[in-house]
Design a protein around this motif. Structure first.
Motif, PDB file in Angstrom:
ATOM      1  N   LYS A   1       0.835  -1.212   0.000  1.00  0.00           N
ATOM      2  CA  LYS A   1       0.000   0.000   0.000  1.00  0.00           C
ATOM      3  C   LYS A   1       0.865   1.256   0.000  1.00  0.00           C
ATOM      4  N   MET A   2       1.964   1.228   0.785  1.00  0.00           N
ATOM      5  CA  MET A   2       2.877   2.377   0.799  1.00  0.00           C
ATOM      6  C   MET A   2       3.501   2.578  -0.579  1.00  0.00           C
ATOM      7  N   ALA A   3       3.911   1.490  -1.209  1.00  0.00           N
ATOM      8  CA  ALA A   3       4.508   1.577  -2.545  1.00  0.00           C
ATOM      9  C   ALA A   3       3.499   2.128  -3.550  1.00  0.00           C
ATOM     10  N   ALA A   4       2.254   1.710  -3.429  1.00  0.00           N
ATOM     11  CA  ALA A   4       1.198   2.191  -4.329  1.00  0.00           C
ATOM     12  C   ALA A   4       1.028   3.703  -4.201  1.00  0.00           C
ATOM     13  N   ILE A   5       0.976   4.191  -2.971  1.00  0.00           N
ATOM     14  CA  ILE A   5       0.805   5.633  -2.749  1.00  0.00           C
ATOM     15  C   ILE A   5       1.992   6.403  -3.296  1.00  0.00           C
ATOM     16  N   TRP A   6       3.211   5.970  -2.992  1.00  0.00           N
ATOM     17  CA  TRP A   6       4.389   6.667  -3.497  1.00  0.00           C
ATOM     18  C   TRP A   6       4.450   6.620  -5.013  1.00  0.00           C
ATOM     19  N   PHE A   7       4.087   5.494  -5.609  1.00  0.00           N
ATOM     20  CA  PHE A   7       4.095   5.357  -7.064  1.00  0.00           C
ATOM     21  C   PHE A   7       3.136   6.367  -7.689  1.00  0.00           C
ATOM     22  N   LEU A   8       1.924   6.438  -7.176  1.00  0.00           N
ATOM     23  CA  LEU A   8       0.926   7.359  -7.724  1.00  0.00           C
ATOM     24  C   LEU A   8       1.272   8.818  -7.434  1.00  0.00           C
ATOM     25  N   PHE A   9       1.767   9.094  -6.241  1.00  0.00           N
ATOM     26  CA  PHE A   9       2.137  10.473  -5.912  1.00  0.00           C
ATOM     27  C   PHE A   9       3.307  10.951  -6.767  1.00  0.00           C
ATOM     28  N   PHE A  10       4.241  10.054  -7.085  1.00  0.00           N
ATOM     29  CA  PHE A  10       5.346  10.440  -7.967  1.00  0.00           C
ATOM     30  C   PHE A  10       4.828  10.758  -9.363  1.00  0.00           C
ATOM     31  N   GLY A  11       3.814  10.018  -9.814  1.00  0.00           N
ATOM     32  CA  GLY A  11       3.187  10.333 -11.104  1.00  0.00           C
ATOM     33  C   GLY A  11       2.578  11.723 -11.103  1.00  0.00           C
ATOM     34  N   VAL A  12       1.926  12.092 -10.002  1.00  0.00           N
ATOM     35  CA  VAL A  12       1.343  13.431  -9.888  1.00  0.00           C
ATOM     36  C   VAL A  12       2.448  14.486  -9.853  1.00  0.00           C
ATOM     37  N   LEU A  13       3.539  14.199  -9.150  1.00  0.00           N
ATOM     38  CA  LEU A  13       4.667  15.131  -9.104  1.00  0.00           C
ATOM     39  C   LEU A  13       5.241  15.348 -10.508  1.00  0.00           C
ATOM     40  N   MET A  14       5.398  14.282 -11.270  1.00  0.00           N
ATOM     41  CA  MET A  14       5.892  14.427 -12.650  1.00  0.00           C
ATOM     42  C   MET A  14       4.928  15.259 -13.485  1.00  0.00           C
ATOM     43  N   TRP A  15       3.636  15.074 -13.276  1.00  0.00           N
ATOM     44  CA  TRP A  15       2.644  15.855 -14.013  1.00  0.00           C
ATOM     45  C   TRP A  15       2.789  17.335 -13.671  1.00  0.00           C
ATOM     46  N   MET A  16       2.960  17.643 -12.385  1.00  0.00           N
ATOM     47  CA  MET A  16       3.119  19.036 -11.970  1.00  0.00           C
ATOM     48  C   MET A  16       4.376  19.648 -12.592  1.00  0.00           C
ATOM     49  N   ILE A  17       5.461  18.900 -12.618  1.00  0.00           N
ATOM     50  CA  ILE A  17       6.704  19.401 -13.216  1.00  0.00           C
ATOM     51  C   ILE A  17       6.515  19.616 -14.714  1.00  0.00           C
ATOM     52  N   GLY A  18       5.855  18.678 -15.373  1.00  0.00           N
ATOM     53  CA  GLY A  18       5.585  18.824 -16.806  1.00  0.00           C
ATOM     54  C   GLY A  18       4.737  20.050 -17.110  1.00  0.00           C
ATOM     55  N   ARG A  19       3.707  20.280 -16.304  1.00  0.00           N
ATOM     56  CA  ARG A  19       2.857  21.468 -16.483  1.00  0.00           C
ATOM     57  C   ARG A  19       3.660  22.746 -16.291  1.00  0.00           C
ATOM     58  N   MET A  20       4.539  22.749 -15.277  1.00  0.00           N
ATOM     59  CA  MET A  20       5.369  23.920 -15.033  1.00  0.00           C
ATOM     60  C   MET A  20       6.329  24.159 -16.197  1.00  0.00           C
ATOM     61  N   MET A  21       6.897  23.087 -16.728  1.00  0.00           N
ATOM     62  CA  MET A  21       7.816  23.221 -17.863  1.00  0.00           C
ATOM     63  C   MET A  21       7.083  23.769 -19.091  1.00  0.00           C
ATOM     64  N   ARG A  22       5.863  23.296 -19.309  1.00  0.00           N
ATOM     65  CA  ARG A  22       5.078  23.826 -20.438  1.00  0.00           C
ATOM     66  C   ARG A  22       4.768  25.297 -20.236  1.00  0.00           C
ATOM     67  N   TRP A  23       4.397  25.680 -19.021  1.00  0.00           N
ATOM     68  CA  TRP A  23       4.100  27.070 -18.719  1.00  0.00           C
ATOM     69  C   TRP A  23       5.335  27.945 -18.942  1.00  0.00           C
ATOM     70  N   MET A  24       6.488  27.450 -18.471  1.00  0.00           N
ATOM     71  CA  MET A  24       7.735  28.206 -18.633  1.00  0.00           C
ATOM     72  C   MET A  24       8.042  28.464 -20.102  1.00  0.00           C
ATOM     73  N   THR A  25       7.940  27.407 -20.910  1.00  0.00           N
ATOM     74  CA  THR A  25       8.350  27.534 -22.308  1.00  0.00           C
ATOM     75  C   THR A  25       7.303  28.199 -23.182  1.00  0.00           C
ATOM     76  N   LYS A  26       6.025  27.940 -22.891  1.00  0.00           N
ATOM     77  CA  LYS A  26       4.967  28.466 -23.756  1.00  0.00           C
ATOM     78  C   LYS A  26       4.475  29.840 -23.312  1.00  0.00           C
ATOM     79  N   GLU A  27       4.079  29.941 -22.066  1.00  0.00           N
ATOM     80  CA  GLU A  27       3.470  31.178 -21.580  1.00  0.00           C
ATOM     81  C   GLU A  27       4.496  32.267 -21.288  1.00  0.00           C
ATOM     82  N   LYS A  28       5.626  31.882 -20.739  1.00  0.00           N
ATOM     83  CA  LYS A  28       6.631  32.864 -20.311  1.00  0.00           C
ATOM     84  C   LYS A  28       7.826  32.950 -21.258  1.00  0.00           C
TER      85      LYS A  28
END
Length: 117
Positions: free
Chosen positions: A48-75
């Protein structure tokens, strides 16, 4: 700059794939957590701990990807090369420690950011 405009999308798609794999691999422990009412449902279960960390890391990667898109496209900012180096080092170490994993997907992404324009 134009080569980096794809970096955010690459990271986001990696996060989608990571999260989908996590849902498939950890379906049983996740469904057990939902059945238990979610609150404090992880207990001391490694799975269960591994499942949570696995999914939370996926969300973290999504947040980083969104920030990278914002940096390159919007700014119209360039993603700093140190981000690429850190991604590359983390991914290479991860791939060495755990060769059967998705770390291999982030290695070209790190190189993509490091690349000169």
């Amino acid at each position: 700059m134009t080569i980096q405009k794809h970096s955010g999308w690459m990271m986001e798609w990696t996060s989608y794939l990571h999260t989908a794999v996590g849902l498939i691999l950890f379906w049983k422990p996740l469904s057990d957590m939902v059945k238990a009412g979610v609150w404090n449902s992880v207990d001391q279960s490694f799975e269960k701990m591994a499942a949570i960390w696995f999914l939370f890391f996926g969300v973290l990667m999504w947040m980083i990807g969104r920030m990278m898109r914002w940096m390159t496209k919007e700014k119209s900012l360039v993603i700093p090369r140190f981000v690429g180096w850190q991604m590359l080092i983390l991914s290479v170490v991860g791939a060495i420690i755990m060769p059967i994993s998705g770390f291999w997907l982030a290695i070209p992404q790190g190189l993509y950011i490091i690349r000169k324009f």
